[in-house]
Write a protein that holds these residues in place. Sequence first.
Motif, short mmCIF file in Angstrom:
data_model
loop_
_atom_site.label_atom_id
_atom_site.label_comp_id
_atom_site.label_asym_id
_atom_site.label_seq_id
_atom_site.Cartn_x
_atom_site.Cartn_y
_atom_site.Cartn_z
N HIS A 1 -8.77 2.85 4.65
CA HIS A 1 -8.03 2.91 3.34
C HIS A 1 -8.95 2.54 2.08
CE1 HIS A 1 -5.90 1.10 -0.16
NE2 HIS A 1 -5.10 2.02 0.01
N PHE B 1 1.22 5.88 3.61
CA PHE B 1 0.86 5.22 2.48
C PHE B 1 0.91 6.55 1.42
CE2 PHE B 1 -1.96 1.87 4.20
CZ PHE B 1 -0.88 1.16 4.47
N ASP C 1 -8.83 3.98 -1.71
CA ASP C 1 -8.46 2.86 -2.63
C ASP C 1 -8.49 3.39 -4.15
OD1 ASP C 1 -7.89 0.14 -3.35
OD2 ASP C 1 -9.97 0.04 -3.71
N TYR D 1 0.91 -1.22 0.01
CA TYR D 1 -0.15 -0.08 -0.10
C TYR D 1 0.84 1.19 0.03
CZ TYR D 1 -3.79 -3.31 1.19
OH TYR D 1 -4.77 -4.20 1.16
#
Length: 574
Positions: free
Chosen positions: A360, A487, A365, A120
Amino acid sequence: MDKKVIRSHLSPYRGGLEARRPWCRATARSPTLVITVSVVAALLVGVVLFGVRLTPSGGNNTWVSAGVRDVLNAVSSKQAITTAGPLATVPDPSDRLLGGLLSPDFDESSCLSRYRAALYRRPSPHAISTYLISALRRYESLHRRCGPGTSAYARAVERLRASSPNASTSSSSPSADDCSYLVWNPIEGLGNRILTITSGFLYALLTGRVLLLHSSGGALDNLFCEPFPGSTWILPEDGDFPILGMGSLNGGHHESLRSVLRRGEDPGAAAWLYVHLRHDYSKIHHDQQFFCDDTDAALRRVPWLVFQSDNYFVPGLFLIPRHEAELSRMFPRRDLVFHHLGRYLFHPSNTVWGMVMRYHDEYFDKADERVGIQVRRFRWAPISTDELYGQILNCTQRETILPVPNVAATGGSDGQPTKQKAVLVVSLHGEYSEKLRDLYNSNNNGSTSTTGREAVSVHQPTHLGAQRSGVQEHNQKALAEMVLLSFSDAVVTTAVSTFGYVGQGLAGLRPWVLMSPVDGKAPDTPCRHAATMEPCFHAPPRYDCRAKTNGDAGRIVRHIRHCEDFPQGVQLVE
């Protein structure tokens, strides 16, 4: 975890990932390809013209010639090729072991984040020294032999108990196979704790000690997975440990390094010592002698060291001459210490990883780009909400991190924005994300088309109002936000914030740093692109070990400089 749930977590990274993540798209004429071809051509020329003989380097089956080393050294550091010691390797994005950084000796279900977090994050371009990998494997063997629950640990505790002034028996003579330990004592918030654990681990790695964490009051409960296979790094809380009252130890304690040096005694003769490395130690040069070569040599003979710190004191270890060669082999690039050790040590528990994945999958996403903005206000640097918001906006728009809104922009040929940009705001307070959301929320779909044909969405997982380091739920949420911040494809952090240091280091990114206010106002330069991703050592030693007087730690070696966000501190640079 249910297999269906596991598949859903991994599904974004099977198939269509390249279409949605800009950093995964292959380019036909990438700089990496050009440099790779150039290096291969140079190697062939060396073989044909100079009769270069290829010989193995180290024990990692990497073949390299002495005549070609200069060619390799000329390659940009972005390509992560180095010849300082064993060759370094750049982790393959699909490699769950991160190029050998992580051990394969774990059951994946016991810690879902260990082998999945890298999927990720942006692929790390930063090479890992094969020497560091070997050092980590050796340390794991040591920890497995000497950690809690082993006979070696039981013998060490018994000898420590026997050395107590109230003991009725004498200590047995130590043998060459005896283990020595470094015990971490918690203080301050989660960011400080992560940085000081990392510092302690590097010291343990350099000195052959086993790192144990005193999780006072459950300070680390259900936060992190165990990082070392076949053992635990938690000091057993069975009430039978001979060193009592570790939470109340201070520099003036009879068994502290400071007290021993003041009495003119040999530190190496002690059965255990407390090392005080908190920010106030800078007033006492006896504490700072921890970073001196002769003191370091004496401390090697002490079986048990207990330390407490609220500082990332890794740069101080680079000031100790006896560790210079070992550190240069572990970290040919000095500015990657926390990036590598942080990803090795800190894997969120399944509980925390579940929080990360839920947030997330719901908000980030489908984003083409993820921007992390970490905001922290300090009492010693007052600034109003509006003034700080203006500084954030000025920084992010001036540096093209966020677009300038223009509701008249149309987007692509079908009228839709061509790029989805998700903004993560991490702060104890919700005002900044609300203002940003209002700015980019003029359309019915919750996003604003911009002159760059981007759609921006703004999200904030929590706004807890105040830091509560003693509350487990708060620590879990804080860790989840640090992981989400890591991320990001671009990171904006607040000067001096350890929370930001952790996020940027795990991400492997040099952040844009919001500079501290001046007289309650944002500075003329709202932010700076940091020279390094390394955290700042806020309270470095002011004692010059060689001159035995006050000195400047930022002027001793080339790779340690004063911090941009906190000039009194120092940090590692390349």
